[in-house]
Design an enzyme around this catalytic site. Structure first.
Site, mmCIF file in Angstrom:
data_model
loop_
_atom_site.group_PDB
_atom_site.id
_atom_site.type_symbol
_atom_site.label_atom_id
_atom_site.label_comp_id
_atom_site.label_asym_id
_atom_site.label_seq_id
_atom_site.Cartn_x
_atom_site.Cartn_y
_atom_site.Cartn_z
ATOM 1 N N ASN A 120 -27.497 43.046 35.052
ATOM 2 C CA ASN A 120 -26.543 43.134 33.895
ATOM 3 C C ASN A 120 -25.848 44.480 33.240
ATOM 4 O O ASN A 120 -24.651 44.576 33.120
ATOM 5 C CB ASN A 120 -27.047 42.519 32.643
ATOM 6 C CG ASN A 120 -26.277 42.740 31.246
ATOM 7 O OD1 ASN A 120 -25.061 42.009 31.397
ATOM 8 N ND2 ASN A 120 -26.466 43.591 30.386
ATOM 9 N N ALA A 121 -26.790 45.579 33.828
ATOM 10 C CA ALA A 121 -26.296 46.959 33.320
ATOM 11 C C ALA A 121 -24.747 47.291 33.921
ATOM 12 O O ALA A 121 -24.616 46.791 35.120
ATOM 13 C CB ALA A 121 -27.142 47.999 33.630
ATOM 14 N N GLY A 122 -23.818 47.719 33.111
ATOM 15 C CA GLY A 122 -22.571 47.963 33.829
ATOM 16 C C GLY A 122 -21.852 48.666 32.696
ATOM 17 O O GLY A 122 -22.172 48.937 31.645
ATOM 18 N N ARG A 130 -28.097 45.662 24.216
ATOM 19 C CA ARG A 130 -27.104 45.239 23.391
ATOM 20 C C ARG A 130 -26.320 44.261 24.186
ATOM 21 O O ARG A 130 -26.393 43.951 25.359
ATOM 22 C CB ARG A 130 -26.384 46.611 22.827
ATOM 23 C CG ARG A 130 -25.573 47.221 23.793
ATOM 24 C CD ARG A 130 -24.581 48.307 23.208
ATOM 25 N NE ARG A 130 -23.625 48.519 24.278
ATOM 26 C CZ ARG A 130 -23.418 50.005 24.434
ATOM 27 N NH1 ARG A 130 -23.656 50.830 23.832
ATOM 28 N NH2 ARG A 130 -22.106 50.134 25.296
ATOM 29 N N TYR A 162 -13.652 49.662 38.587
ATOM 30 C CA TYR A 162 -14.571 48.543 37.873
ATOM 31 C C TYR A 162 -14.419 47.246 38.710
ATOM 32 O O TYR A 162 -15.079 46.629 39.200
ATOM 33 C CB TYR A 162 -13.944 48.249 36.642
ATOM 34 C CG TYR A 162 -14.883 47.131 35.860
ATOM 35 C CD1 TYR A 162 -15.948 47.611 35.423
ATOM 36 C CD2 TYR A 162 -14.217 45.970 35.474
ATOM 37 C CE1 TYR A 162 -16.723 46.659 34.677
ATOM 38 C CE2 TYR A 162 -15.053 45.117 34.787
ATOM 39 C CZ TYR A 162 -16.287 45.452 34.353
ATOM 40 O OH TYR A 162 -16.915 44.571 33.686
ATOM 41 N N ASP A 168 -33.318 49.587 29.650
ATOM 42 C CA ASP A 168 -31.956 50.088 29.571
ATOM 43 C C ASP A 168 -32.099 51.917 29.489
ATOM 44 O O ASP A 168 -33.427 52.123 29.719
ATOM 45 C CB ASP A 168 -31.391 49.901 28.048
ATOM 46 C CG ASP A 168 -30.031 49.702 28.085
ATOM 47 O OD1 ASP A 168 -29.483 50.779 28.425
ATOM 48 O OD2 ASP A 168 -29.385 48.738 27.659
ATOM 49 N N ALA A 185 -3.836 56.454 39.753
ATOM 50 C CA ALA A 185 -3.088 57.903 39.706
ATOM 51 C C ALA A 185 -3.588 58.984 38.924
ATOM 52 O O ALA A 185 -3.734 60.226 39.141
ATOM 53 C CB ALA A 185 -1.567 57.838 39.591
#
Ligand SMILES: NC(=O)c1ccc[n+]([C@@H]2O[C@H](COP(=O)([O-])OP(=O)(O)OC[C@H]3O[C@@H](n4cnc5c(N)ncnc54)[C@H](O)[C@@H]3O)[C@@H](O)[C@H]2O)c1
Length: 442
Positions: A283-285, A213, A348, A234, A293
C-alpha cells in the site's frame, strides 16, 4: 477529510436548496458500519435460473435469511437483481437481459446490487458466443450509470466448474462491503487451493506497508478486527502513528523504509520468523506531481522507487525465498491514474499502471502454489493525499462518478479483504477499481 457538499445536501435546509436549484444530491453510502457485512436481499434471479450459479446464490440467500425469487412482483422491493447469462451464446438470446431489466430495474432498493453472471468470452464455442458474452460488460457499465441511487452493478464471469469458488466474490458484490465499487468486470477461475468455506482472516499473518495513516491504516484496522495477526510497516518518521495503532489494535509495528537496500531481506527474515506471510499488501505510495517538462529527475526516481521497484523486489524476494505460505495472497494498491493517466502524473501513472502488468505476470508465474496476485485501483479516496489537491480539481474528482462522491479508505480496505480472503483463490491477476464507477478511464 469531510465532504461538505454531501453533508449539506443531505441536511434539511441543504436538501431543500439543492432541490430548488436542481443540484445533484448524492446520498451517503451504506457501508458495513451502517448496514452490516452481510448480503443484501431479497433477490430476484433471472436468466438460466437452474444453472450451477443459482445453487450458489440460493445458498447465500438462505444463509442470510433472504428470499430468492424467480418471478418478478410489481409490488416487491429487491435488495439484489441477479441475471444468469452464462449460457447466452446468441444475439437473440441476449434480449432476455432487456426483458428482465426492463421490467425489474425500478424494483431495486436504494443501496441495492445488480450482478450479471457470464461465461469467460474466450471459452465460448464460436465468434457470436464470444461477442455476446463480451457484450454483457456493455450492459453492466451502462446500467450502472442509469440506476445510480448508490446501487452497485457488476459483471461476474465464472469459468465452468468454478461456481463454488465464485461464492466469496458474489457475497462481496452483494454486500455493503462493496459500497464504492461499481461497473466492474470480475473473473473467477477454478482455484489451485480451495479455502475453507467458513474461513476468514483469523490468525492469518498479514503485512501492510504504509500502514500508519490513510488507506494503510484502514486496511490494518479491518484485518485486525477480523482476527488477523498484522505487521504494520511504515517509515521511522511515522513512529507515533504506528505506536498508536499498535497499542490500539495489538498489531506488530515495523519501522522500515521499503526502499532501503536491505528492506526485502529484512522482510523475508520477518516472514520466516512468522512461518511465512499469508497476505502481503503493498500500500505504501507517494506522489511527486509535476508536468513532465518541469519534473526534476529526483521526483521521477523517488516515485519509481517507492511505488514500483521496492514492492516488486520485496515480492520477488518473498516468493523466491519461501516467505509466502501456500494459498497466499499479494494485493498491490494501484490507482485510477494508472488506468486513465492524469495531468502532472507521468511518474505516478507509470508506477501504478505498471502494477496492472505486474499482477498478470506474477499471477501466472505463481499459480501452482495457490498464491494469487491482484491489484486494486482506487479512484478519489478521502485521505491526506487527496486533501492536498487544489479545490476545483478535488471537487471534480469527487463528483465525476456514478456515486457522486469520493470513497473512504475503508472501501479500499474491504475490497482488499475480499481479494485476500482464503476462499477467493479463483480471482487471480486482476485489477479491481474502487472508484464509484469513475467516468475517467471507464
Ligand atoms: N487517496 C487516494 O485517493 C488514492 C487513490 C489511488 C491510489 N492511492 C494509493 O493508495 C496508497 C495509500 O494512499 P493514501 O492516500 O493512504 O496515502 P498517504 O500518503 O496517506 O499514506 C501513504 C503511506 O505510505 C507511507 N510510505 C511512503 N513512503 C514509504 C516508504 N518508502 N516505506 C514505507 N512506507 C512509506 C507513508 O509514510 C504513508 O504512511 C498509495 O499507494 C496511493 O498511491 C490513493
Amino acid at each position: 477529510m469531510s465532504d461538505r457538499y454531501l453533508n449539506f445536501v443531505n441536511s434539511g435546509v441543504g436538501g431543500w436548496v439543492a432541490g430548488a436549484l436542481g443540484l445533484p444530491r448524492p446520498a451517503p453510502l451504506q457501508r458495513r458500519a451502517e448496514a452490516g457485512a452481510g448480503i443484501v436481499g431479497p433477490c430476484l434471479l433471472g436468466g438460466s435460473g437452474d444453472g450451477p450459479m443459482a445453487a450458489v446464490l440460493a445458498g447465500l440467500m438462505e444463509a442470510s435469511g433472504h428470499g430468492l425469487h424467480a418471478e418478478w412482483s410489481p409490488d416487491a422491493r429487491y435488495g439484489a437483481l441477479v441475471f444468469d447469462a452464462s449460457d447466452c451464446a446468441r444475439v437473440q438470446a441476449a434480449k432476455g437481459l432487456y426483458g428482465f431489466f426492463h421490467q425489474a430495474v425500478r424494483s431495486v432498493a436504494e443501496h441495492g446490487r445488480i450482478v450479471v453472471i457470464g461465461t469467460p468470452p474466450e471459452l465460448m464455442a464460436d465468434a457470436e458466443g464470444e461477442a455476446v458474452q463480451r457484450g454483457l460488460e456493455g450492459v453492466v457499465r451502462s446500467l450502472a450509470k442509469e440506476v445510480r441511487r448508490n446501487i452497485g452493478v457488476h459483471m461476474l464471469y465464472v469459468a465452468p466448474g468454478a461456481e463454488a469458488a465464485a461464492e466469496s466474490t458474489l457475497a462481496f458484490l452483494l454486500s455493503p462491503r462493496s459500497a464504492y465499487v461499481s461497473g466492474q468486470s470480475i473473473r473467477v477461475a477454478a482455484p489451485v487451493e480451495t479455502g475453507e468455506p467458513g474461513a476468514g482472516h483469523t490468525g492469518r499473518k498479514v503485512l501492510v506497508t504504509g500502514a500508519s495513516r490513510g488507506i494503510g491504516e484502514a486496511i490494518t484496522c479491518l484485518f485486525a478486527s477480523e482476527g488477523a495477526q498484522v505487521t504494520a510497516l511504515d517509515v521511522a518518521a511515522t513512529a507515533d502513528g504506528l505506536c498508536a495503532l499498535s497499542e490500539e489494535l495489538g498489531v506488530d509495528s515495523l519501522a522500515l523504509d521499503i526502499t532501503a537496500s536491505d528492506a526485502a531481506a529484512t522482510l523475508l527474515a520477518d516472514a520466516r520468523k512468522r512461518g511465512g506471510y499469508d497476505v502481503v499488501i503493498h500500500n505504501a505510495g507517494i506522489t511527486r506531481d509535476r508536468t513532465v517538462a518541469r519534473m526534476e529527475p529526483a521526483e521521477w526516481d523517488s516515485v519509481m522507487a517507492v511505488n514500483l521497484s521496492a514492492p516488486l523486489a520485496i515480492t520477488q524476494t518473498l516468493i523466491e525465498g519461501g516467505g509466502m505460505r501456500r494459498n497466499g495472497r499479494i494485493v498491490a494498491v494501484s490507482s485510477l491514474s494508472g488506468v486513465a493517466g492524469n495531468m502532472g502524473q507521468t511518474n505516478y501513472a507509470l508506477s501504478k499502471a505498471a502494477w496492472i502488468g505486474a499482477v498478470r505476470r506474477l499471477a501466472s508465474q505463481s499459480a501452482s502454489s495457490g498464491l494469487t496476485v491482484n491489484a486494486v485501483a482506487p479512484g478519489f479516496i478521502e485521505t491526506r493525499m487527496t486533501a492536498a489537491i487544489p479545490f476545483a480539481i478535488r471537487e471534480a474528482g469527487r463528483r465525476m462518478n456514478s456515486m457522486g462522491q469520493g470513497g473512504s479508505p475503508v472501501d479500499v480496505a474491504e475490497t482488499i479483504a475480499w481479494l485476500a480472503h482464503p476462499a477467493s483463490g479463483g480471482v487471480n491477476g486482476q485489477v479491481v477499481r474502487v472508484c464509484g464507477q469513475s467516468l475517467l478511464g471507464a
